[in-house]
Design a protein around this motif. Structure first.
Motif, PDB file in Angstrom:
ATOM      1  N   SER A 108       0.822  -1.209   0.000  1.00 38.57           N
ATOM      2  CA  SER A 108       0.000   0.000   0.000  1.00 38.57           C
ATOM      3  C   SER A 108       0.854   1.257   0.000  1.00 38.57           C
ATOM      4  CB  SER A 108      -0.906   0.020   1.234  1.00 38.57           C
ATOM      5  OG  SER A 108      -1.548   1.267   1.358  1.00 38.57           O
ATOM      6  N   ASP A 109       0.583   2.157  -0.936  1.00 40.23           N
ATOM      7  CA  ASP A 109       1.272   3.447  -0.968  1.00 40.23           C
ATOM      8  C   ASP A 109       0.903   4.312   0.226  1.00 40.23           C
ATOM      9  OD1 ASP A 109       2.597   2.867  -3.254  1.00 40.23           O
ATOM     10  OD2 ASP A 109       1.383   4.108  -4.582  1.00 40.23           O
ATOM     11  N   LEU A 110      -0.225   3.989   0.883  1.00 42.79           N
ATOM     12  CA  LEU A 110      -0.621   4.775   2.047  1.00 42.79           C
ATOM     13  C   LEU A 110       0.440   4.681   3.133  1.00 42.79           C
ATOM     14  CD1 LEU A 110      -2.725   6.488   3.558  1.00 42.79           C
ATOM     15  CD2 LEU A 110      -3.762   4.358   4.359  1.00 42.79           C
ATOM     16  N   ILE A 111       1.010   3.496   3.335  1.00 42.69           N
ATOM     17  CA  ILE A 111       2.037   3.331   4.364  1.00 42.69           C
ATOM     18  C   ILE A 111       3.317   4.054   3.952  1.00 42.69           C
ATOM     19  CG2 ILE A 111       3.450   1.681   5.647  1.00 42.69           C
ATOM     20  CD1 ILE A 111       1.162  -0.305   5.392  1.00 42.69           C
ATOM     21  N   ARG A 112       3.774   3.778   2.742  1.00 45.16           N
ATOM     22  CA  ARG A 112       4.947   4.496   2.226  1.00 45.16           C
ATOM     23  C   ARG A 112       5.019   4.311   0.720  1.00 45.16           C
ATOM     24  NH1 ARG A 112       9.395   7.045   4.101  1.00 45.16           N
ATOM     25  NH2 ARG A 112      11.299   6.973   2.884  1.00 45.16           N
ATOM     26  N   SER A 127      -7.020  12.405  -0.437  1.00 44.45           N
ATOM     27  CA  SER A 127      -7.846  11.412  -1.115  1.00 44.45           C
ATOM     28  C   SER A 127      -8.252  10.290  -0.162  1.00 44.45           C
ATOM     29  CB  SER A 127      -7.073  10.839  -2.312  1.00 44.45           C
ATOM     30  OG  SER A 127      -7.777   9.778  -2.900  1.00 44.45           O
ATOM     31  N   THR A 128      -7.301   9.824   0.661  1.00 36.67           N
ATOM     32  CA  THR A 128      -7.585   8.763   1.625  1.00 36.67           C
ATOM     33  C   THR A 128      -8.617   9.222   2.642  1.00 36.67           C
ATOM     34  OG1 THR A 128      -5.381   7.807   1.391  1.00 36.67           O
ATOM     35  CG2 THR A 128      -6.581   7.266   3.400  1.00 36.67           C
ATOM     36  N   HIS A 129      -8.448  10.440   3.147  1.00 37.93           N
ATOM     37  CA  HIS A 129      -9.408  10.992   4.103  1.00 37.93           C
ATOM     38  C   HIS A 129     -10.807  11.024   3.491  1.00 37.93           C
ATOM     39  CE1 HIS A 129     -11.143  13.602   7.189  1.00 37.93           C
ATOM     40  NE2 HIS A 129     -11.668  14.289   6.191  1.00 37.93           N
ATOM     41  N   GLY A 130     -10.878  11.463   2.236  1.00 37.77           N
ATOM     42  CA  GLY A 130     -12.164  11.519   1.544  1.00 37.77           C
ATOM     43  C   GLY A 130     -12.795  10.147   1.387  1.00 37.77           C
ATOM     44  N   ALA A 131     -11.946   9.152   1.076  1.00 38.82           N
ATOM     45  CA  ALA A 131     -12.436   7.784   0.902  1.00 38.82           C
ATOM     46  C   ALA A 131     -12.962   7.214   2.214  1.00 38.82           C
ATOM     47  CB  ALA A 131     -11.317   6.898   0.350  1.00 38.82           C
ATOM     48  N   GLU A 205      -6.378  -8.942  -4.809  1.00 38.60           N
ATOM     49  CA  GLU A 205      -4.933  -8.856  -4.589  1.00 38.60           C
ATOM     50  C   GLU A 205      -4.607  -7.546  -3.872  1.00 38.60           C
ATOM     51  OE1 GLU A 205      -2.306 -10.956  -5.622  1.00 38.60           O
ATOM     52  OE2 GLU A 205      -3.882 -12.427  -6.010  1.00 38.60           O
ATOM     53  N   PRO A 206      -3.502  -7.510  -3.097  1.00 33.84           N
ATOM     54  CA  PRO A 206      -3.094  -6.245  -2.478  1.00 33.84           C
ATOM     55  C   PRO A 206      -2.936  -5.138  -3.514  1.00 33.84           C
ATOM     56  CG  PRO A 206      -1.826  -8.050  -1.575  1.00 33.84           C
ATOM     57  CD  PRO A 206      -2.618  -8.611  -2.711  1.00 33.84           C
ATOM     58  N   SER A 207      -3.406  -3.968  -3.182  1.00 35.21           N
ATOM     59  CA  SER A 207      -3.387  -2.844  -4.120  1.00 35.21           C
ATOM     60  C   SER A 207      -2.975  -1.584  -3.393  1.00 35.21           C
ATOM     61  CB  SER A 207      -4.780  -2.656  -4.727  1.00 35.21           C
ATOM     62  OG  SER A 207      -4.910  -1.398  -5.337  1.00 35.21           O
ATOM     63  N   SER A 208      -2.356  -0.674  -4.125  1.00 38.12           N
ATOM     64  CA  SER A 208      -1.956   0.603  -3.523  1.00 38.12           C
ATOM     65  C   SER A 208      -3.099   1.611  -3.573  1.00 38.12           C
ATOM     66  CB  SER A 208      -0.734   1.174  -4.250  1.00 38.12           C
ATOM     67  OG  SER A 208      -1.053   1.432  -5.600  1.00 38.12           O
ATOM     68  N   SER A 209      -4.186   1.277  -4.245  1.00 36.93           N
ATOM     69  CA  SER A 209      -5.309   2.211  -4.397  1.00 36.93           C
ATOM     70  C   SER A 209      -6.000   2.464  -3.062  1.00 36.93           C
ATOM     71  CB  SER A 209      -6.335   1.669  -5.390  1.00 36.93           C
ATOM     72  OG  SER A 209      -7.491   2.473  -5.392  1.00 36.93           O
ATOM     73  N   GLN A 210      -6.305   3.722  -2.787  1.00 38.59           N
ATOM     74  CA  GLN A 210      -7.034   4.064  -1.570  1.00 38.59           C
ATOM     75  C   GLN A 210      -8.378   4.700  -1.920  1.00 38.59           C
ATOM     76  OE1 GLN A 210      -3.825   3.218   0.145  1.00 38.59           O
ATOM     77  NE2 GLN A 210      -5.529   2.040   0.879  1.00 38.59           N
ATOM     78  N   LYS A 211      -8.895   4.357  -3.078  1.00 39.95           N
ATOM     79  CA  LYS A 211     -10.192   4.902  -3.484  1.00 39.95           C
ATOM     80  C   LYS A 211     -11.309   4.076  -2.861  1.00 39.95           C
ATOM     81  CE  LYS A 211      -8.461   6.630  -7.897  1.00 39.95           C
ATOM     82  NZ  LYS A 211      -8.445   6.423  -9.354  1.00 39.95           N
ATOM     83  N   ALA A 212     -12.420   4.746  -2.567  1.00 38.12           N
ATOM     84  CA  ALA A 212     -13.574   4.038  -2.020  1.00 38.12           C
ATOM     85  C   ALA A 212     -14.274   3.309  -3.160  1.00 38.12           C
ATOM     86  CB  ALA A 212     -14.516   5.016  -1.333  1.00 38.12           C
ATOM     87  N   GLU A 213     -13.975   2.037  -3.310  1.00 36.91           N
ATOM     88  CA  GLU A 213     -14.581   1.219  -4.357  1.00 36.91           C
ATOM     89  C   GLU A 213     -15.157  -0.035  -3.712  1.00 36.91           C
ATOM     90  OE1 GLU A 213     -11.317   0.538  -6.980  1.00 36.91           O
ATOM     91  OE2 GLU A 213     -11.518   2.461  -8.015  1.00 36.91           O
TER      92      GLU A 213
END
Length: 371
Positions: A108-112, A127-131, A205-213
């Motif tokens: 996850s790109d959220l971590i780093r 974007s993460t906060h919004g999601a 699968e693990p993804s770096s996306s932090q969009k609310a999907e």
């Protein structure tokens, strides 16, 4: 100063070493990110994105007397580093002493994130906060400190949301005592967090996306968890791919670099490797990196003065249960040997939860108290 030092990686180890060693040598810092980020603050910034202005610190705002190169180390030979800059240019770097502090890479790109700018990081947190804000059902994958602290932040700031945490082993917070881990779980369960232990996520699968999907997670037991947002909080792997071409024999099966007790790379007196990538017998915890930095800073300074100098050894914190886990901004739980589990929220708030250690790191780096 005629001696030169190159540091690869601008995280907790690399950035602090760069500021300390700049007084003793000509220092170059190479990083694919143009900022230092206080890693402990990530769960807080995910729910309070404005705090990124304090926790994400551009190198240009504090790195004085250091030559910063915004690029990625692609290959390290033991003597030279082959770096590809963000503008696509390539260069070979040689120095009297090389320091590898490239840390871990995460799904996850959220971590780093693996690359990017300060502006990119601010946008990602927003974007993460919004999601998180729009999602009603949030699935966290991973029961280490990041997953637990993120569950704490979300359940505190957004108490109406459904939060489920999936962990592949039978317990959370493996690096600390069971009493401490169980207390953290109990507090979060009282807030409505649902734990599913001993479960692996087979898909997605693990993804770096932090969009609310919205989606469905299929677990190893056959269970299905519906979510509006999935956040991967699983552990990282040592970021040592640049060793593969010339020095693969110094990597263990997991990718950690073989080092002496002095943090010198085996067989390479003028190369140091520390932090997450060092192959030493201790759990990877950010709080231990301070001891790594102290040892390497001393040893590098000694070598710069005298190549035959006697160097300091580091004693790994093997089987040490020390950990302070926040459960939101108002408290948390700590394990402090030999005292044991400390459940007092005032202690966790004072030690970490109030600021997530951001002022401490700003001070250590010589950055201004406020952005």
């Amino acid at each position: 100063m005629s001696k030169s030092v190159v540091i690869y990686g601008g995280g907790v180890a690399g950035a602090v070493l760069a500021t300390q060693l700049a007084k003793h040598a000509n220092v170059q810092l190479v990083s694919p990110l143009d900022y230092f980020e206080v890693p402990m603050a990530m769960p807080r910034v995910a729910v309070q994105s404005d705090y990124a202005h304090q926790a994400v610190i551009p190198f240009h705002s504090f790195l004085t007397g250091v030559d910063f190169i915004h690029g990625k180390l692609e290959r390290f030979t033991g003597e030279t580093g082959h770096v590809v800059a963000t503008d696509g240019t390539e260069r070979t770097i040689e120095a009297d002493i090389s320091i590898l502090a490239t840390g871990s890479r995460y799904p996850s790109d959220l971590i780093r994130p693996i690359e990017g700018s300060t502006k990119d990081r601010h946008a990602a947190f927003k974007s993460t906060h919004g999601a998180i804000e729009v999602a009603q059902k949030i699935l966290l994958v991973g029961g280490g400190p990041v997953g637990i602290e993120l569950a704490g932040e979300i359940s505190e700031s957004f108490p109406g949301k459904s939060v489920t945490l999936v962990e592949s082993s039978s317990e959370v917070l493996k690096g600390t005592s069971r009493k401490t881990a169980n207390h953290a779980m109990k507090v979060l369960q009282q807030r409505g967090v649902n734990f599913m232990l001993g479960e692996r996520v087979l898909s997605p699968e693990p993804s770096s996306s932090q969009k609310a999907e919205a989606g469905q997670a299929k677990l190893s037991s056959g269970a299905v968890v519906e979510y509006d947002l999935i956040i991967w909080c699983i552990g990282g792997k040592p970021n040592t791919d640049y060793m593969q071409q010339d020095l693969a024999y110094l990597l263990d099966a997991r990718g950690y670099i073989a080092v002496e007790e002095t943090f010198q790379m085996k067989g390479k007196n003028n190369v140091f490797a520390l932090g997450d990538i060092a192959g030493i017998d201790e759990v990877k915890k950010a709080l231990y990196v301070r001891g790594h930095v102290k040892t390497v800073a001393h040893n590098v300074q000694q070598l710069l003065k005298n190549p035959q100098a006697r160097l300091k050894s580091y004693k790994p914190k093997t089987n040490d249960t020390m950990m302070l886990v926040t459960l939101g901004s108002e408290g948390g739980v700590a394990d402090i040997p030999p005292v044991g589990t400390v459940k007092a929220n005032w202690f966790a708030r004072m030690a970490k939860a109030k600021t997530m250690l951001v002022p401490m790191y700003r001070k250590a780096l010589g950055a201004s108290a406020k952005a």
